[in-house]
Design a protein around this motif. Structure first.
Motif, short mmCIF file in Angstrom:
data_model
loop_
_atom_site.label_atom_id
_atom_site.label_comp_id
_atom_site.label_asym_id
_atom_site.label_seq_id
_atom_site.Cartn_x
_atom_site.Cartn_y
_atom_site.Cartn_z
N ILE A 392 74.28 11.56 36.17
CA ILE A 392 74.59 11.22 38.24
C ILE A 392 74.13 9.87 38.58
O ILE A 392 72.62 9.81 38.24
CB ILE A 392 74.58 12.89 39.22
N ILE A 393 74.08 8.86 38.84
CA ILE A 393 73.86 8.00 39.51
C ILE A 393 74.55 7.85 40.42
O ILE A 393 75.81 7.53 40.76
CB ILE A 393 73.98 6.97 38.32
N SER A 394 73.45 7.68 42.17
CA SER A 394 74.44 7.31 43.02
C SER A 394 72.51 6.28 43.89
O SER A 394 72.17 6.14 43.01
CB SER A 394 73.80 8.39 43.90
N SER A 395 73.57 5.25 44.48
CA SER A 395 72.76 3.89 44.73
C SER A 395 71.78 5.36 46.55
O SER A 395 71.34 4.20 46.72
CB SER A 395 73.71 3.23 45.64
N GLY A 396 72.31 5.89 46.59
CA GLY A 396 71.86 6.48 47.90
C GLY A 396 71.89 8.06 47.85
O GLY A 396 72.60 8.60 47.50
N PRO A 397 71.54 8.54 48.96
CA PRO A 397 71.27 10.12 49.04
C PRO A 397 72.92 10.28 49.69
O PRO A 397 72.67 10.71 50.42
CB PRO A 397 70.49 10.55 49.44
N ILE A 414 77.05 23.04 32.85
CA ILE A 414 76.40 21.67 32.50
C ILE A 414 75.16 21.26 32.72
O ILE A 414 74.37 22.31 33.96
CB ILE A 414 77.83 21.16 34.56
N ASP A 415 74.49 21.50 32.12
CA ASP A 415 73.60 19.92 32.27
C ASP A 415 73.62 19.28 32.88
O ASP A 415 73.58 17.56 32.00
CB ASP A 415 72.12 19.91 30.93
N SER A 416 72.46 18.78 34.25
CA SER A 416 72.81 17.38 35.10
C SER A 416 71.21 16.35 35.15
O SER A 416 70.74 17.24 35.43
CB SER A 416 73.56 17.66 36.04
N ASP A 417 71.36 15.61 35.17
CA ASP A 417 70.13 14.98 35.01
C ASP A 417 70.71 14.19 35.66
O ASP A 417 71.52 13.34 36.56
CB ASP A 417 70.36 14.23 34.31
N VAL A 418 70.09 13.39 37.12
CA VAL A 418 70.18 12.51 38.75
C VAL A 418 69.33 12.01 38.14
O VAL A 418 67.95 12.19 38.21
CB VAL A 418 69.82 13.14 39.01
N TRP A 419 69.73 10.56 38.38
CA TRP A 419 68.78 8.74 39.15
C TRP A 419 69.15 8.12 40.21
O TRP A 419 70.40 8.03 40.03
CB TRP A 419 69.71 7.69 37.30
N LEU A 420 68.62 9.03 41.07
CA LEU A 420 68.94 8.47 42.51
C LEU A 420 68.08 6.94 42.54
O LEU A 420 66.96 6.99 42.89
CB LEU A 420 68.12 9.72 43.22
N GLN A 421 68.73 5.88 43.59
CA GLN A 421 68.31 4.48 42.63
C GLN A 421 67.72 4.11 43.83
O GLN A 421 66.38 3.11 43.37
CB GLN A 421 69.22 3.33 42.16
N ASP A 459 78.65 4.52 43.82
CA ASP A 459 78.27 2.79 44.25
C ASP A 459 77.44 2.06 43.77
O ASP A 459 76.24 1.85 44.06
CB ASP A 459 78.18 3.24 45.63
N ALA A 460 77.03 2.41 42.25
CA ALA A 460 75.58 2.07 42.06
C ALA A 460 75.68 0.78 41.70
O ALA A 460 76.69 0.11 41.93
CB ALA A 460 76.11 2.79 40.53
N ASP A 461 73.97 0.55 41.91
CA ASP A 461 73.75 -0.83 42.00
C ASP A 461 73.42 -0.85 40.97
O ASP A 461 72.15 -0.92 39.74
CB ASP A 461 72.28 -0.70 42.70
#
Length: 829
Positions: A392-397, A414-421, A459-461
């Motif tokens: 999961i990639i997100s430009s903000g919370p 599901i195994d989920s990893d997060v990249w909160l930018q 809305d990924a950067d």
């Protein structure tokens, strides 16, 4: 064999005649005779006057020479010529147009006696062929037989004097510029015509998914029309359901003076028939996840009737020996033709491939159905315990990100990893996110990225990715079946649209072409009220768009209860090959292409990508929190199908259709790898196809290498009848066997109203001097209704001029010279 092949051999007759250039009127002939009398009178008077002092013998000789020369000149002026004509009796012609649509596979009358249980195609063959009706017609007419369903075929057979010739190639009748065949040109042109080994049962086998009666008759009239055409015989049940209206064909027959005779097949009484029009379910689910199987029942002549649908479960590819009933649900038809739908909720805890069989039954056992072959449908479901790996990639919370993050983290499959930018390396220790692993950057290597099955980007950067990372993200989707869900926003998505060259490898992954900044477009979308999400026809048939209400029932109709969203990112267009599943219902956001796409999907190489126009689907929770959770888990499984099929074997078996009608083609494509996981290099691989009873299908036996795609093998399969087929491809040098299933079902067009349409068959003959006949009366009455329209036709004509001879010229010169010499001798000149 000659390129032109006569419909019927004829005996040629020849005759000769001498013709002259004479006036056509009596007055003209009298004028010519008068002129000749005057000419010859003057010639005689002048000759006798000039020679009055000579002896009678000389006077007669000079006069004779002068008259003979005049007669020769007159002979030339009359232009005598010999005309030789060869004529033939052009035979009378009859066209026979036979229906081969799937409705011809139904019994004549299921409620009648045993003889009425024959299928319509067999009755047609019995009346026309076995009872020698076509042979009887061929004694007077040249008979051309055509077949039609979704298209006109033929002539498929020619019959003359009781002898039948089956044709293997497409034939057409030569037409003049006016489109009407002249009697002397009524011959068939064939591209290398050859007799074939086909038989009448094969030619008349029902196979077409449509009945284009009007269109086929119109084409036949255009090919056969002419003075020697005695009529066109149409053999059908009259259920025209596609193409031109029959009235257009009738009007053409009336204008061309063509007699139409229709032979009706089947009972005209309303027929009772129940069939399953559809069966929907997810193709694969995670162990323990609930899923729904929706079955749609439809009927003809079943108003106010009740029934039930029984759901059975068995192992995929089995012969049914382990089949067991798992549920049954009642249904009831109303006074209209609206189908009845029932839904079964299932849950499977053991991984494997399962086949579900739905069987429809009527409550009133006294009702006799037209056929029982369309009363069941099948769907295959694969249950897996493999956990999907999601990044999961997100430009903000944002709120949407938080709900989706929590849903995926708590899901057992599901195994989920997060990249909160917004999180940096220096503050990652102070942040907690519900995820298996919290990342601070995009996977640094291609190998680390390939651990993931699906990426969800809010809305990924994308500027945080290097050019190399963008390239291998594109390659992850294109070559390694990755799936991405792009959720648009108003911060970084416009940047992607504004500088497409900078993000070229990522931009092409979007199913839509993004518009630029909202301010530049001067879009005035008011954000003071929600606008609905409108599912397209493709969206309504998508299983993952079924959302659950508080009762647990899953249905796409629940989207109608959803008030909607406030904003959706505007798109310029949809990419070629992409499918729009839902649109944003704000009319102020409309463009020249209509309402903008809110949800769109595309296949990119071996992977799949999805575009979501707004991060506001969390508003679904107002009507059903479960529905929102199900939407996102189903969406992720939908785009991750390609990755789930990887790793289990050294190949993937792909079918372009999992459900077809009889006669339609299915493209079978296999992507195979060798032991080093490189594309397999071979000319072909074996394939086996068996039906539900375990009987093998002989064609095709191999898949041939696709020269454009390394490691891919392809062929086509054309099932001839309704059934379930299992396709198996053994992977060379491996114990792996790739398998897939195809469900062949009769289309609704041929099942909706299978009774004989007497009114239509009668109307098509009106004002054509033809009539309607029941098929059983054809043998006794049809030959008398088709008059003999044969007529003589000139097939060859030659003209030979009689005066244009060298000796005739020499004779004239000699006569005139002799006269001149004699006149000199007697001193008259």
């Amino acid at each position: 064999m000659s390129a032109s092949w006569n419909l019927l051999a004829q005996t040629a007759d020849s005759f000769r005649t001498i013709e002259y250039d004479l006036p056509h009127s009596t007055l003209g002939i009298l004028a010519v005779i008068g002129g000749l009398v005057l000419l010859f009178g003057l010639a005689i008077r002048t000759s006798l006057r000039d020679s009055r002092f000579l002896h009678r013998g000389w006077r007669g000789t000079l006069l004779a020479l002068r008259l003979i020369a005049y007669l020769l000149i007159l002979f030339i002026l009359l232009n005598p010529r010999e005309r030789t004509q060869t004529t033939q009796i052009q035979p009378s012609r009859v066209g026979v147009l036979i229906d081969t649509s799937l409705s011809m596979a139904y019994p004549v009358d299921p409620s009648g006696d045993e003889s009425s249980q024959q299928i319509r195609a067999d009755v047609v063959r019995e009346q026309l062929v076995d009872n020698q009706l076509l042979d009887e017609l061929s004694k007077t007419h040249a008979v051309s037989v055509y077949t039609f369903d979704s298209a006109l075929q033929g002539p498929v057979a020619l019959i003359s004097d009781g002898e039948t010739t089956f044709l293997s190639s497409t034939a057409s009748i030569e037409e003049g510029e006016s489109g009407v065949t002249a009697p002397d040109a009524a011959r068939i042109t064939l591209d290398a015509p050859e007799e074939t080994g086909v038989t009448w049962p094969e030619l008349l086998q029902p196979r077409g998914t449509e009945t284009r009666l009007g269109e086929s008759l119109h084409q036949t009239l255009g090919q056969l029309s002419g003075r020697t055409l005695a009529g066109v015989v149409v053999v059908s049940d009259g259920r025209s359901n596609a193409g031109l209206d029959v009235e257009v064909a009738r009007m053409r027959a009336e204008r061309s003076g063509t007699r139409i005779i229709s032979l009706g097949v089947g009972s005209p009484d309303p027929q009772v028939n129940l069939w399953l029009a559809g069966m929907q379910s997810p193709s694969d689910v995670h162990r323990g996840d609930p899923f729904d199987i929706a079955v749609i029942a439809q009927g003809s002549g079943l108003q106010q009737q009740k029934g039930q649908i029984v759901l059975f479960q068995q192992s995929a590819g089995s012969n049914g020996s382990d089949r067991q009933e798992v549920a049954r649900m009642p249904f009831e038809f109303g006074d209209d033709d609206i189908p009845a739908e029932v839904s079964f909720q299932q849950k499977l805890n053991v991984p494997g491939k399962y086949e579900f069989v739905a069987v429809a039954e009527l409550a009133d056992g006294r009702l006799k159905e037209l056929t029982l072959e369309d009363n069941q449908r099948r769907r295959e479901v694969e249950v897996t315990d493999r956990r999907q790996k999601v990044l999961i990639i997100s430009s903000g919370p944002m709120r949407e990100y938080q709900f989706v993050r929590n849903t995926l983290f708590r899901h057992s499959g599901i195994d989920s990893d997060v990249w909160l930018q917004t999180i940096q390396k220096d503050n990652v220790g102070m942040v907690s996110q519900e995820s298996t692993q919290l990342l601070t950057e995009f996977p640094a290597t291609e190998a680390k990225l390939f651990e993931y099955d699906v990426i969800v980007a809010f809305d990924a950067d994308w500027s945080l990715l290097s050019g190399e990372q963008q390239e291998y993200l594109n390659r992850w989707v294109d070559e390694h079946s990755g799936g991405i869900v792009f959720v648009a926003g108003e911060i970084f998505t416009p940047e992607l649209a504004r500088t497409p060259e900078k993000f070229r490898d990522i931009g092409v992954l979007y199913p839509v072409v993004l518009n630029r900044m909202l301010a530049e477009l001067k879009v005035t979308q008011r954000a003071d009220k929600p606008w609905p999400i409108l599912l397209t026809p493709e969206g309504r048939t998508s299983e993952f768009l079924k959302i659950s209400d508080e009762t647990g029932k899953a249905d796409v109709e629940l989207w109608k209860k959803f008030k909607g969203i406030f904003r959706s990112y505007p798109v310029k267009s949809v990419r070629d090959g992409a499918v729009v599943l839902a649109k944003y219902g704000n009319p102020r956001a409309s463009t020249a292409q209509g309402l903008p796409a809110f949800l769109a999907s595309q296949f990119y190489g071996k992977g799949r990508t999805m575009f979501v126009g707004s991060a506001e689907t969390w508003r679904l929770r107002a009507i059903s929190p479960e529905g929102h959770q199900r939407f996102w888990t189903s969406l992720i499984r939908e785009v991750g199908q390609g990755r789930r099929s990887r790793g289990r074997s050294r190949g993937v078996l792909l079918l372009d259709k999992s459900e077809v009608s009889p006669g339609q083609t299915v493209t079978v494509r296999a992507q195979l790898f060798d032991a080093r996981m490189q594309p397999l290099q071979r000319d072909s691989v074996r394939v086996s196809i068996i039906d539900d009873q375990g009987r093998p299908v002989s064609v095709p036996q191999v898949l041939r290498a696709d020269p454009r795609r390394p490691g891919q093998f392809v062929n086509v399969f054309r099932p001839s009848r309704a059934d379930s087929y299992r396709i198996s491809v053994p992977v060379p040098e491996s114990s792996d066997v790739l398998q897939a299933g195809v469900e062949v079902v009769v289309p609704n067009l041929e099942s909706e109203d299978p009774s004989q349409n007497v009114a239509l068959l009668t109307s098509v003959t009106e004002q054509t001097e033809g009539t309607y006949l029941p098929l059983e009366d054809a043998v006794s009455r049809l030959p008398d209704l088709l008059p003999d329209c044969s007529e003589p036709v000139v097939v060859d004509e030659q003209t030979r001029t009689l005066w244009d001879r060298r000796w005739l010229m020499y004779l004239m010169v000699g006569l005139l010279g002799l006269e001149w010499a004699l006149r000199r001798l007697v001193k008259l000149s």
